[in-house]
Motif scaffolding. Structure first.
Motif, short mmCIF file in Angstrom:
data_model
loop_
_atom_site.label_atom_id
_atom_site.label_comp_id
_atom_site.label_asym_id
_atom_site.label_seq_id
_atom_site.Cartn_x
_atom_site.Cartn_y
_atom_site.Cartn_z
N TYR A 168 -6.67 10.03 80.73
CA TYR A 168 -5.81 11.22 80.73
C TYR A 168 -6.28 12.24 81.75
CZ TYR A 168 -3.98 8.87 76.78
OH TYR A 168 -3.42 7.90 76.00
N VAL A 169 -5.33 12.78 82.51
CA VAL A 169 -5.64 13.82 83.49
C VAL A 169 -5.39 15.17 82.82
CG1 VAL A 169 -5.14 14.69 85.81
CG2 VAL A 169 -4.77 12.27 85.29
N VAL A 170 -6.44 16.01 82.78
CA VAL A 170 -6.31 17.33 82.14
C VAL A 170 -6.72 18.42 83.14
CG1 VAL A 170 -6.69 16.52 79.77
CG2 VAL A 170 -8.66 17.14 81.17
N ASP A 171 -6.25 19.65 82.87
CA ASP A 171 -6.71 20.76 83.71
C ASP A 171 -8.00 21.35 83.13
OD1 ASP A 171 -6.01 22.32 81.56
OD2 ASP A 171 -4.23 23.21 82.49
N ASP A 172 -8.45 22.47 83.70
CA ASP A 172 -9.73 23.05 83.26
C ASP A 172 -9.71 23.48 81.79
OD1 ASP A 172 -10.70 22.60 85.74
OD2 ASP A 172 -10.15 24.57 86.52
N LYS A 173 -8.52 23.79 81.28
CA LYS A 173 -8.42 24.25 79.89
C LYS A 173 -8.26 23.08 78.91
CE LYS A 173 -6.53 28.87 80.63
NZ LYS A 173 -5.56 29.03 81.73
N GLY A 174 -8.17 21.86 79.45
CA GLY A 174 -7.99 20.69 78.56
C GLY A 174 -6.54 20.39 78.28
N LYS A 175 -5.61 21.01 79.04
CA LYS A 175 -4.18 20.73 78.83
C LYS A 175 -3.79 19.44 79.56
CE LYS A 175 -2.80 25.45 77.95
NZ LYS A 175 -1.85 26.52 78.16
N LEU A 176 -2.93 18.69 78.95
CA LEU A 176 -2.55 17.37 79.47
C LEU A 176 -1.61 17.50 80.67
CD1 LEU A 176 -2.61 14.27 79.02
CD2 LEU A 176 -0.63 14.54 77.53
N ILE A 177 -1.96 16.82 81.76
CA ILE A 177 -1.10 16.81 82.95
C ILE A 177 -0.42 15.45 83.11
CG2 ILE A 177 -1.03 17.09 85.46
CD1 ILE A 177 -3.62 18.77 85.20
N ASP A 178 -1.18 14.39 82.93
CA ASP A 178 -0.61 13.05 83.15
C ASP A 178 -1.48 12.00 82.46
OD1 ASP A 178 1.07 11.10 84.03
OD2 ASP A 178 0.85 11.53 86.16
N ASN A 224 1.06 1.04 74.42
CA ASN A 224 -0.02 0.60 73.51
C ASN A 224 -0.79 1.78 72.96
OD1 ASN A 224 0.52 -2.10 73.87
ND2 ASN A 224 -0.66 -2.17 75.78
N VAL A 225 -0.71 2.90 73.68
CA VAL A 225 -1.44 4.09 73.24
C VAL A 225 -0.66 5.32 73.71
CG1 VAL A 225 -2.94 3.98 75.28
CG2 VAL A 225 -3.69 5.29 73.31
N LEU A 226 -0.58 6.35 72.86
CA LEU A 226 0.12 7.59 73.23
C LEU A 226 -0.78 8.80 72.97
CD1 LEU A 226 3.76 7.10 71.86
CD2 LEU A 226 3.10 7.32 74.24
N PRO A 227 -0.76 9.79 73.89
CA PRO A 227 -1.57 10.98 73.66
C PRO A 227 -0.90 11.91 72.63
CG PRO A 227 -0.33 11.19 75.70
CD PRO A 227 -0.04 9.82 75.16
N VAL A 228 -1.72 12.71 71.95
CA VAL A 228 -1.21 13.67 70.98
C VAL A 228 -1.65 15.06 71.42
CG1 VAL A 228 -1.21 14.37 68.55
CG2 VAL A 228 -1.41 11.95 69.14
N THR A 229 -0.68 15.97 71.56
CA THR A 229 -1.03 17.34 71.98
C THR A 229 -0.55 18.32 70.91
OG1 THR A 229 1.10 17.59 73.10
CG2 THR A 229 -0.72 16.75 74.43
N ASN A 230 -1.05 19.57 71.01
CA ASN A 230 -0.53 20.62 70.13
C ASN A 230 0.58 21.37 70.86
OD1 ASN A 230 -1.77 22.31 71.93
ND2 ASN A 230 -3.32 23.06 70.52
N ASP A 231 1.08 22.46 70.27
CA ASP A 231 2.20 23.20 70.88
C ASP A 231 1.84 23.78 72.24
OD1 ASP A 231 3.72 22.54 68.75
OD2 ASP A 231 3.41 24.41 67.66
N ASP A 232 0.52 24.00 72.48
CA ASP A 232 0.09 24.56 73.76
C ASP A 232 -0.22 23.47 74.79
OD1 ASP A 232 0.29 27.08 72.76
OD2 ASP A 232 -1.78 27.15 72.04
N ASN A 233 0.13 22.20 74.46
CA ASN A 233 -0.10 21.08 75.36
C ASN A 233 -1.58 20.72 75.53
OD1 ASN A 233 0.96 19.00 76.91
ND2 ASN A 233 0.65 20.12 78.81
N LEU A 234 -2.42 21.17 74.60
CA LEU A 234 -3.84 20.77 74.64
C LEU A 234 -3.95 19.35 74.12
CD1 LEU A 234 -5.85 23.85 73.32
CD2 LEU A 234 -6.06 22.79 75.56
#
Length: 462
Positions: A168-178, A224-234
């Protein structure tokens, strides 16, 4: 080495082939677990204990809950703590959710602080919540890294696991990009940047989603696998297809058992104690038995008609079972269609029209067969239905149409009504629908008979 040879060795207590790593390179833990599950519980336990600690952790998630409980009770506290702390978060949760509340609080004490808190948090979530399946073990990288840097980072900071197939590609805050499949890291030039190989399409689940939504996402996108984020996309965790399949299987099993008119079983059928099995089945049978008593009441109400035209009683089982069977069929079709999201509550009118028409056609088919059966027996002299046998045939013809239409209508609408009231449609089990249709079917049958036969067979009574 074949599975049969392994099983023989296990049964004979010769476990060296498993403990010796050379001998079991080609054996998957699930295959060993399958053998252990089939052994007598004590043999399985002693076989499990003889494994090295690392193998125990690998094997534990694959054995069924019944044996898992026996293992944790049967090994010493240090060993149990080692196994429970080294499981993945979803396997650990799966074990704890299967325990009784008393055992749960006892074994939570075996966990270290971080695992204990995470497990308690997960157990506190609603039963249908996707967060319960969330695996917190996932691999992340940054968009500005080169592929070579990303590989180095992953090697240093992440262990090999089934969630590591997608990075998973995340930014500095841990938000999911790709999300990037590992193959893309392998097949591109090491000097390329991560942002150059991103496709910008990210399929993800929200922590508030229910497991049903996750199941349809996995189906729709073939992941086969899906990411799970919260409302803030973390990025909070990932859900893997094997966990989703386990949940689907448990749910289907539970629904099928309830649908058959019994409470769902905690353990597989072969491991469920006999008295527990009787208890699970008894409750529903008593309810259904008491309901069926209404059938006797209904027949009592029409006893004069039966006494006058005994021939009516001959056809009660035939007419009644047809209604129950058609109701069970309709209930099965509708519950399944609702489970796989083909139908929703708003489709009730569509379902009602279809089922009434189906019921009418099926009733005409069975009614015709019933009429021909009476005519054939009368003409061949196998049974004498009297001078008014044609009227008796007409009673059967119309009764079957009425009862089967009523059966298909009840069978299709009861699950929808239950769903409307936020109850599990699977509890509108086939026996429940059949019982309802039995009692009302009798009333339909005798009422039609009373109208058609009032000037002939039932005339003496009036």
């Amino acid at each position: 080495m074949t599975l049969k040879e392994i099983k023989d060795k296990l049964v004979n207590g010769d476990l060296w082939s498993f403990i010796n790593p050379e001998a079991n390179k080609d054996i998957h833990p699930s295959e060993v677990a399958e053998i252990l599950d089939k052994l007598p519980a004590d043999t399985a336990l002693s076989s499990f204990i003889a494994f090295p600690d690392k193998k125990k952790v690998l094997l534990f998630p694959y054995v069924d809950h019944f044996l898992q409980h026996k293992i944790i009770k049967g090994v010493d506290k240090e060993q149990a703590a080692y196994i429970l702390n080294h499981l993945s978060s979803t396997d650990r949760y799966s074990f704890f959710i299967s325990l009784s509340p008393l055992d749960r609080s006892k074994y939570l004490e075996y966990l270290d602080d971080d695992h204990k808190k995470a497990t308690q948090d997960t157990l506190g979530l609603p039963r249908q919540s996707i967060a319960r399946l969330c695996n917190t073990d996932f691999a992340t990288i940054k968009a500005d890294m080169t592929i070579a840097q990303a590989n180095e980072h992953l090697r240093k900071h992440h262990k090999d696991s089934d969630t590591a197939n997608v990075i998973y590609v995340v930014d500095d805050k841990g938000k999911l990009i790709d999300d990037i499949p590992v193959r893309r890291l392998v097949l591109n030039e090491p000097t390329k940047h991560i942002k150059d190989i991103m496709d910008g399409v990210v399929i993800k689940l929200n922590i508030k989603d229910k497991t049903d939504e996750a199941i349809s996402m996995f189906k729709q996108y073939d992941r086969n696998v899906l990411p799970v984020t919260n409302d803030d996309n973390l990025l909070i965790g990932v859900v893997t297809i094997d966990d989703i399949m386990d949940v689907t299987e448990q749910r289907n099993t539970r629904e099928l058992q309830r649908f058959g008119g019994l409470e769902s079983l905690e353990y597989p059928y072969v491991k469920t104690p006999i008295f527990s099995l009787i208890k699970k089945r008894g409750g529903w049978l008593i309810v259904l038995f008491l309901s069926e008593m209404l059938t006797a009441t209904a027949m009592g109400y029409f006893q004069d008609e039966i006494a006058t035209a005994v021939v009516l009683a001959l056809f009660v089982p035939l007419v009644i079972s047809s209604g129950g069977n058609s109701g069970s069929q309709a209930a099965t079709l509708i519950i399944r269609a609702m489970a796989v999201k083909e139908l929703g509550l708003k489709d009730w009118w569509y379902v009602m029209k279809r089922e009434l028409f189906s019921g009418f056609c099926l009733g005409v088919i069975l009614g015709t067969i019933g009429f021909l059966r009476i005519a054939a027996w009368q003409k061949l002299g196998w049974y004498d239905y009297g001078n008014n046998w044609q009227l008796m045939g007409i009673v059967i013809f119309f009764s079957l149409i009425g009862i089967i239409m009523w059966g298909t209508l009840s069978g299709s609408m009861i699950p929808m009504i239950l769903k409307k009231f936020k109850l599990d449609p699977a509890t509108s089990s086939a026996p429940f629908v059949a019982t309802l249709v039995d009692v009302t079917g009798l009333v339909i049958y005798f009422s039609i008979a009373a109208v058609i036969l009032q000037d002939t067979l039932l005339k003496h009574h009036h």
